[in-house]
Motif scaffolding. Structure first.
Motif, short mmCIF file in Angstrom:
data_model
loop_
_atom_site.label_atom_id
_atom_site.label_comp_id
_atom_site.label_asym_id
_atom_site.label_seq_id
_atom_site.Cartn_x
_atom_site.Cartn_y
_atom_site.Cartn_z
N HIS A 48 0.82 -1.13 -0.10
CA HIS A 48 -0.12 -0.10 -0.11
C HIS A 48 0.81 1.36 0.07
CE1 HIS A 48 -3.14 2.57 2.10
NE2 HIS A 48 -3.38 3.03 0.95
N ILE A 50 0.99 5.34 -0.36
CA ILE A 50 0.20 6.58 -0.35
C ILE A 50 1.41 7.71 -0.85
CG2 ILE A 50 -1.23 8.25 1.05
CD1 ILE A 50 -2.19 5.96 2.59
N GLN A 187 -7.34 13.06 -4.41
CA GLN A 187 -7.33 12.01 -3.03
C GLN A 187 -8.31 10.94 -3.14
OE1 GLN A 187 -7.04 14.66 0.34
NE2 GLN A 187 -4.81 15.09 -0.16
N SER A 190 -8.31 5.73 -6.18
CA SER A 190 -7.26 4.44 -5.63
C SER A 190 -7.18 3.59 -6.57
CB SER A 190 -7.62 3.72 -4.27
OG SER A 190 -8.77 3.35 -4.19
N SER A 212 2.49 5.17 -8.59
CA SER A 212 2.90 6.08 -7.45
C SER A 212 3.61 7.37 -7.46
CB SER A 212 3.45 4.82 -6.47
OG SER A 212 4.70 4.61 -6.85
N GLU A 217 -2.68 6.38 -5.52
CA GLU A 217 -2.47 5.60 -4.25
C GLU A 217 -2.67 4.14 -4.72
OE1 GLU A 217 -4.75 4.56 -0.16
OE2 GLU A 217 -5.26 6.48 -1.17
#
Length: 483
Positions: A48, A50, A187, A190, A212, A217
């Motif tokens: 994962h 971010i 934001q 994903s 990324s 994300e």
């Protein structure tokens, strides 16, 4: 090879699997790797990431709205009739963001109208007396054979009976979707990557790093028994429904408002499952060498039905076969890719359980035809596992599907051609349909020329033109005063 053979004999004698996959020790926890316990004792490795991006960044652009109104009829003989009841989506799907389409690269669903519909998918046109039946009788007459009247009546009764057949079930879809561009700075976006049988999240290494860096994300997980995830020693842990439940829990944990699913091979089925479970949260989908829209069912005549110990003895041969069929070229580079990305590095028990657990009767053509999300189909021309005809069939069934065929790739195309795949995916993420502007209202004001003419040419009502003459009562014309 000899070591694998001896381990296989030991496996047969002890009735135990010799290569059990367990979570490996990793020192990359700070690089976005996490271990998520989806169920007691069932742990999946998840990457994962971010990225750093602005604190507040709202999506820009209006996006486009696509209307979906279609009627799907399934008959008892398995035939499928798909009728698109509106033509609004046709013009919107044929135009990309710049208004152009690439020839021979996009396969679109043929939208039919209610009054004048073309032959549906999977159903031949009903034979009518003035159409096909008339042509058949003409051909028979030319051949010197005259059909009896009784036979003609029998044919007509059979045709009437065929027209009156009752459908097994009917599904009507009527909805509107707003599709906007997904940028890395948003934001609420994903990306979920799901691999197939024998793979791991490492096969998406190029894609995870690329997106990324663009600010997206990204989330990728190892299926149970793959990569660094735990490997339960029961076959029921690797059925489609067990693995799909794992992906559903992972999705609920990391999902945002707009989510894009990217699946490869067997992973495409899990993406389709999630798109049905969460239709409002899935914004777009990508299917890479996923195959046709058919329900999953394990094959009875397959090498993977052999005992686990036999499969372990044949593991070097299976690895070589996977390299031969999964890559367009088989060289040192491709072998290193398999080794570095931990691909096809699963135990024989897991491989056998995965192949025999592919049972998903709900995933038929109707299940796929109900999808209303935009889908990008990516296919490698040299793929020996999935023929290109299956992806073409998938593109025909889906409402919003764009098929891209790469000539230099095979089944593991995301590893062979990472730059081309990343470019295709990024363009698709930024794509949004064009909504036609509303029609202009006609102005009720008079034109400027008419207004100027009325202002400049004012004729007094009391003075008549000199050419006008008055006519007396006796019919003679009299001159006007002052003429």
């Amino acid at each position: 090879m000899l070591t694998s053979f001896m381990e296989g004999i030991l496996c047969c004698l002890t009735s135990k699997s010799t290569n059990v996959v367990v979570p490996v020790e990793t020192s990359e926890q700070a690089d976005g790797y996490e271990f998520v316990e989806v169920k007691p004792g069932r742990v999946l490795r998840v990457r994962h990431i971010i990225p750093d991006r602005p604190v507040v960044e709202e999506p820009t652009g209006q996006g486009g709205i696509v209307s979906c109104k279609r009627k799907i009829t399934v008959y008892r003989n398995g035939q499928l009739f798909i009728e698109n009841l509106g033509d609004r989506a046709s013009a919107e799907l044929k135009n990309c963001q710049n208004g152009d389409t690439e020839p021979n690269s996009t396969v679109e669903v043929e939208l039919t109208e209610c009054g004048n519909s073309s032959p549906p998918v999977g159903i031949p046109e009903p034979r009518s007396e003035s159409g096909t039946a008339g042509k058949d009788r003409t051909a028979e007459t030319l051949a010197g054979e005259e059909a009896p009247v009784a036979d003609q009546q029998t044919d007509q009764s059979q045709q009437t009976r065929k027209r009156r057949r009752k459908p097994k079930r009917t599904v009507v879809i009527d909805c509107e979707r707003k599709i906007s561009a997904c940028k890395g700075t948003h934001q609420d976006v994903s990306l979920f990557f799901i691999h197939g049988v024998g793979g791991s999240l490492d096969i998406w290494g190029s894609q995870l790093d690329f997106f990324s860096r663009l600010g997206y994300e990204v989330i990728a997980a190892d299926l149970a028994g793959h990569g660094a995830s735990s490997a339960p020693q029961i076959a029921a842990a690797y059925t489609f429904y067990a693995l799909a439940e794992d992906m559903r829990l992972i999705f609920k944990r990391y999902a945002r408002k707009r989510n894009i699913l990217i699946g490869h091979s067997y992973g495409v089925s899990f993406c389709t499952f999630l798109a049905h479970e969460y239709p409002e949260q899935i914004h777009k989908m990508v299917m890479i060498n996923g195959g046709g829209p058919t329900a999953l069912e394990p094959s009875l005549c397959s090498i993977f039905n052999l005992p686990t110990c036999v499969l372990h003895c044949l593991s070097p041969l299976l690895a070589w076969s996977f390299l031969k069929a999964g890559f367009a070229q088989q060289g040192a580079k491709e072998k290193q890719l398999l080794k570095d990305n931990n691909a096809f590095n699963v135990s024989s028990f897991v491989l056998r359980a995965m192949m025999s657990g592919q049972y998903w009767p709900e995933g038929d053509e109707v299940y796929h035809a109900e999808l209303t999300v935009p889908i990008l189909l990516v296919h490698g021309m040299h793929d020996k596992f999935v023929p290109v005809e299956e992806d073409q069939r998938m593109a025909e069934i889906l409402l919003m599907a764009f098929l891209k065929v790469l000539e230099d790739g095979s089944h593991m195309i995301m590893m062979e051609c990472p730059e081309a795949v990343n470019t295709l995916l990024h363009e698709f993420f930024l794509w949004e349909p064009i909504t036609p502007p509303p029609p202009k209202k006609e102005s009720k004001t008079r034109p400027e020329s008419a207004r100027a003419y009325s202002d400049n040419t004012k004729v007094p009502s009391e003075v008549r033109p000199a050419s006008a003459r008055q006519t007396s009562s006796n019919g003679c014309a009299e001159d006007q005063p002052g003429s």
